[in-house]
Write a protein that holds these residues in place. Structure first.
Motif, PDB file in Angstrom:
ATOM      1  N   ARG A  71       7.487  10.051  34.793  1.00  0.00           N
ATOM      2  CA  ARG A  71       6.872  10.838  35.856  1.00  0.00           C
ATOM      3  C   ARG A  71       5.364  10.946  35.670  1.00  0.00           C
ATOM      4  NH1 ARG A  71      11.995  13.535  35.710  1.00  0.00           N
ATOM      5  NH2 ARG A  71      11.380  14.873  33.976  1.00  0.00           N
ATOM      6  N   HIS A  72       4.934  11.146  34.415  1.00  0.00           N
ATOM      7  CA  HIS A  72       3.492  11.220  34.156  1.00  0.00           C
ATOM      8  C   HIS A  72       2.826   9.889  34.473  1.00  0.00           C
ATOM      9  CE1 HIS A  72      -0.250  12.512  32.202  1.00  0.00           C
ATOM     10  NE2 HIS A  72      -0.289  11.298  31.661  1.00  0.00           N
ATOM     11  N   LEU A  73       3.457   8.796  34.055  1.00  0.00           N
ATOM     12  CA  LEU A  73       2.895   7.479  34.335  1.00  0.00           C
ATOM     13  C   LEU A  73       2.791   7.245  35.838  1.00  0.00           C
ATOM     14  CD1 LEU A  73       1.913   4.749  33.285  1.00  0.00           C
ATOM     15  CD2 LEU A  73       4.292   3.997  33.225  1.00  0.00           C
ATOM     16  N   ASN A  74       3.778   7.687  36.579  1.00  0.00           N
ATOM     17  CA  ASN A  74       3.751   7.522  38.032  1.00  0.00           C
ATOM     18  C   ASN A  74       2.607   8.291  38.674  1.00  0.00           C
ATOM     19  OD1 ASN A  74       5.102   6.494  40.508  1.00  0.00           O
ATOM     20  ND2 ASN A  74       5.385   8.681  40.926  1.00  0.00           N
ATOM     21  N   SER A  75       2.235   9.419  38.040  1.00  0.00           N
ATOM     22  CA  SER A  75       1.153  10.228  38.608  1.00  0.00           C
ATOM     23  C   SER A  75      -0.228   9.631  38.348  1.00  0.00           C
ATOM     24  CB  SER A  75       1.214  11.654  38.042  1.00  0.00           C
ATOM     25  OG  SER A  75       0.876  11.663  36.657  1.00  0.00           O
ATOM     26  N   VAL A  76      -0.361   8.830  37.308  1.00  0.00           N
ATOM     27  CA  VAL A  76      -1.679   8.283  36.971  1.00  0.00           C
ATOM     28  C   VAL A  76      -1.795   6.789  37.276  1.00  0.00           C
ATOM     29  CG1 VAL A  76      -2.111  10.009  35.184  1.00  0.00           C
ATOM     30  CG2 VAL A  76      -1.012   7.852  34.552  1.00  0.00           C
ATOM     31  N   ALA A  77      -0.656   6.077  37.279  1.00  0.00           N
ATOM     32  CA  ALA A  77      -0.684   4.629  37.527  1.00  0.00           C
ATOM     33  C   ALA A  77       0.623   4.212  38.188  1.00  0.00           C
ATOM     34  CB  ALA A  77      -0.909   3.863  36.229  1.00  0.00           C
ATOM     35  N   PRO A  78       0.782   4.512  39.505  1.00  0.00           N
ATOM     36  CA  PRO A  78       2.052   4.212  40.192  1.00  0.00           C
ATOM     37  C   PRO A  78       2.463   2.745  40.090  1.00  0.00           C
ATOM     38  CG  PRO A  78       0.638   5.594  41.561  1.00  0.00           C
ATOM     39  CD  PRO A  78      -0.183   5.165  40.387  1.00  0.00           C
ATOM     40  N   ARG A  79       1.501   1.846  40.105  1.00  0.00           N
ATOM     41  CA  ARG A  79       1.837   0.424  40.011  1.00  0.00           C
ATOM     42  C   ARG A  79       2.507   0.105  38.674  1.00  0.00           C
ATOM     43  NH1 ARG A  79      -1.195  -3.041  43.382  1.00  0.00           N
ATOM     44  NH2 ARG A  79      -1.134  -2.130  45.488  1.00  0.00           N
ATOM     45  N   ALA A  80       2.012   0.700  37.606  1.00  0.00           N
ATOM     46  CA  ALA A  80       2.612   0.481  36.285  1.00  0.00           C
ATOM     47  C   ALA A  80       3.971   1.148  36.188  1.00  0.00           C
ATOM     48  CB  ALA A  80       1.680   0.999  35.198  1.00  0.00           C
ATOM     49  N   ALA A  81       4.111   2.330  36.843  1.00  0.00           N
ATOM     50  CA  ALA A  81       5.373   3.063  36.770  1.00  0.00           C
ATOM     51  C   ALA A  81       6.505   2.337  37.475  1.00  0.00           C
ATOM     52  CB  ALA A  81       5.196   4.454  37.372  1.00  0.00           C
ATOM     53  N   GLU A  82       6.172   1.455  38.434  1.00  0.00           N
ATOM     54  CA  GLU A  82       7.212   0.684  39.113  1.00  0.00           C
ATOM     55  C   GLU A  82       8.004  -0.172  38.135  1.00  0.00           C
ATOM     56  OE1 GLU A  82       5.182  -1.600  42.022  1.00  0.00           O
ATOM     57  OE2 GLU A  82       4.715   0.127  43.327  1.00  0.00           O
ATOM     58  N   ARG A  83       7.394  -0.513  37.029  1.00  0.00           N
ATOM     59  CA  ARG A  83       8.027  -1.386  36.046  1.00  0.00           C
ATOM     60  C   ARG A  83       8.373  -0.639  34.757  1.00  0.00           C
ATOM     61  NH1 ARG A  83       4.665  -7.079  36.622  1.00  0.00           N
ATOM     62  NH2 ARG A  83       4.657  -7.139  38.900  1.00  0.00           N
ATOM     63  N   ALA A  84       8.571   0.661  34.886  1.00  0.00           N
ATOM     64  CA  ALA A  84       8.869   1.491  33.710  1.00  0.00           C
ATOM     65  C   ALA A  84      10.298   2.010  33.783  1.00  0.00           C
ATOM     66  CB  ALA A  84       7.893   2.656  33.622  1.00  0.00           C
ATOM     67  N   ALA A  85      10.884   2.219  32.610  1.00  0.00           N
ATOM     68  CA  ALA A  85      12.224   2.795  32.519  1.00  0.00           C
ATOM     69  C   ALA A  85      12.366   3.505  31.186  1.00  0.00           C
ATOM     70  CB  ALA A  85      13.290   1.706  32.667  1.00  0.00           C
ATOM     71  N   VAL A  86      13.326   4.435  31.125  1.00  0.00           N
ATOM     72  CA  VAL A  86      13.573   5.202  29.903  1.00  0.00           C
ATOM     73  C   VAL A  86      14.538   4.425  29.017  1.00  0.00           C
ATOM     74  CG1 VAL A  86      14.495   7.337  28.959  1.00  0.00           C
ATOM     75  CG2 VAL A  86      13.156   7.395  31.069  1.00  0.00           C
TER      76      VAL A  86
END
Length: 538
Positions: free
Chosen positions: A133-148
């Motif tokens: 969620r934090h990554l999505n708030s600062v770098a949405p493009r990077a968060a698209e390729r993130a997972a837990v």
């Protein structure tokens, strides 16, 4: 390709290796990304792991099926292939002033995660949904390729918890409380702001009640250098401080620990996940991000006062509080390697091997390389009970007598000691042998060292022979302390300080005394030595 800029980044990658264990389809290569001032320790770690390394220039020329790194900084984005990013710490609680975006969490800074508006990684594995969620708030493009996927390093600690007794045995901790000091790197770190704290604690805390260890961030080790670090810490190391190695050993020390003294480095979050009492020494600054998990942990933790009661801080720990906080940092506990393997093999387009992926148990830490050779001992006699507190002699602690180990301590300490003792050696006999009997050695010491009032030989953990000047040889039989099914022993030299104190104030030796060493009591029987015992060969 495993790509690292520093030792801490490389160590995180080494904990990921079980993901590919047993798969002969995967070739594991390493390269060192240039540009970090902390690269020396990383190169050493690669060599120690006997890994196949490719020079950076050659790595730049090739294309790889998968590139795994734990830091987006430097020239990581120049490597060709699907790039994967993993954290190189816990919780992203720290910002580095003057680097990247102002106030941004190191590791989640869009300056490094994006290039020309595009994510530099094909996959970003994070440890907790809050981080996504934090990554999505600062770098949405990077968060698209993130997972837990959880935290692979935590998996190793959790898999090794049942080895606690083995680690403490290797360290020689015994029934003492092991207190680990954790120092991150940079100007706000424990070692930078309180450089004398390790020596202060090592020389002021009772040696028979506490054992101390230091876990130092690999960047700080690289910056200081191993030689200079040993020189800086010499007083603490001479007092018995354990200096943990930056790979694996630091984690074993956390498992073995009874408490952790910490600055704002994320090592303490791993200790909290293990439910270790946390004691803070961070004095504030610009690096710790307010409201972060590490900030919350320090807000809850008691502060360390050097002269305060450390044991009270340990007793004040509320069991379960650390793991509850760690749940906000580490998700998917126990499943991290499994989830990560699924993601990585999907990127490779391969089916994972039909074997279970498991975290590797941490090896036992190395024994301390140094130990105190002389002690400033204080003794308190109450009837047939004698309490002993020993501190390393090179500190400034007041003492009733000085006890020194003969043949190990220096001349000045030997000449000044009221109690001289040696430990019986059982070395292979040479063609030209020379040895003492107990009786002869005790007599020789008392004759040639006028300051010595009591001489003693430690034959085993349960048996010593001692002689007071002008008195007979006595046998000192030391029983263990039994508590809740545990059988504990202590250093016989501490018992000898109790016997020395008794003989200094009483004309006749007692048949038995109780020695209080640290928080435990040990029964001691004293009797005249037999002729056979006095004639034993050292």
């Amino acid at each position: 390709m495993f790509a690292a800029r520093s030792a801490i980044a490389l160590n995180r990658l080494l904990d990921v290796l079980p993901v590919f264990a047993g798969d002969d389809r995967v070739e594991r290569l390493f390269t060192l990304i240039p540009g970090s001032e902390f690269h020396v320790e990383a190169l050493t770690s690669i060599e120690r792991a006997h890994a196949r390394m490719i020079p950076w220039d050659r790595a730049r020329e090739r294309s790889f099926d998968l590139i795994v790194a734990s830091s987006p900084k430097g020239m990581f984005r120049l490597l060709r292939g699907r790039r994967v990013l993993l954290p190189h710490g816990a919780a992203f609680s720290k910002t580095i002033p003057g680097e990247g975006s102002e106030g941004s969490a190191s590791g989640l800074d869009p300056v490094y995660l994006l290039h020309n508006g595009r994510a530099v990684a094909a996959f970003h594995g994070l440890a907790h949904p809050d981080q996504v969620r934090h990554l999505n708030s600062v770098a949405p493009r990077a968060a698209e390729r993130a997972a837990v996927v959880g935290d692979p390093t935590l998996e190793r600690l959790l898999a090794s918890r049942t080895h606690r007794d083995r680690y403490r045995s290797s360290l020689g901790t015994g029934a003492r409380s092991l207190v680990v000091m954790a120092s991150t790197w940079g100007p706000e770190s424990l070692l930078q702001r309180r450089p004398r704290l390790p020596a202060d604690l090592a020389t002021r805390l009772p040696h028979d009640a506490y054992q101390l260890a230091l876990v130092l961030h690999p960047n700080a080790r690289s910056e200081i250098g191993g030689f200079d670090l040993a020189q800086r810490l010499a007083p603490a190391l001479d007092a018995g401080l354990v200096l943990g190695e930056p790979y694996e050993e630091w984690a074993a020390l956390l498992i073995a620990a009874d408490a952790v003294i910490t600055d704002h480095g994320s090592t303490a979050l791993y200790a909290a996940a293990l439910d270790r009492p946390i004691i803070g020494v961070y004095d504030g600054g610009d690096e710790l991000i307010p409201g972060s998990p590490m900030a919350e942990l320090l807000d809850r933790a008691p502060r360390l006062e050097v002269e305060g009661d450390l044991q009270a801080a340990i007793r004040g720990h509320v069991p379960g509080s650390g793991p509850r906080l760690a749940e906000s940092v580490f998700a998917e506990q126990g499943r991290a390697l499994e989830l990560l393997r699924q993601e990585l093999y999907e990127l490779l387009g391969l089916t994972p091997p039909a074997i279970q992926v498991t975290a590797r148990v941490l090896p036992a830490p190395s024994p301390p390389v140094r130990a105190p050779v002389a002690f400033a001992a204080r003794t308190y006699i109450n009837g047939f009970q004698v309490r002993v507190e020993r501190r390393p002699a090179h500190g400034d602690a007041p003492a009733h007598h000085l006890a020194a180990e003969f043949g190990v301590a220096g001349e000045r300490l030997i000449q000044s000691a009221g109690l001289l003792y040696r430990r019986a050696e059982h070395s292979p006999e040479s063609v030209y042998g020379l040895a003492w009997t107990v009786e002869a050695w005790l007599a020789d010491v008392l004759e040639n060292f006028p300051g010595c009032r009591t001489a003693a030989v430690i034959m085993s953990p349960s048996l010593s022979l001692t002689r007071r000047r002008g008195g007979p040889i006595l046998t000192v039989s030391i029983g263990p302390c039994r508590e809740d099914g545990r059988i504990m022993r202590t250093d016989p030299a501490a018992i000898l300080s109790a016997v020395h104190a008794w003989l200094s104030s009483h004309p006749d030796p007692p048949a038995a005394i109780t020695c209080e060493i640290g928080p435990y009591s040990f029964p001691v029987r004293i009797s005249p030595a037999t002729a056979e015992e006095a004639a034993r060969v050292l």
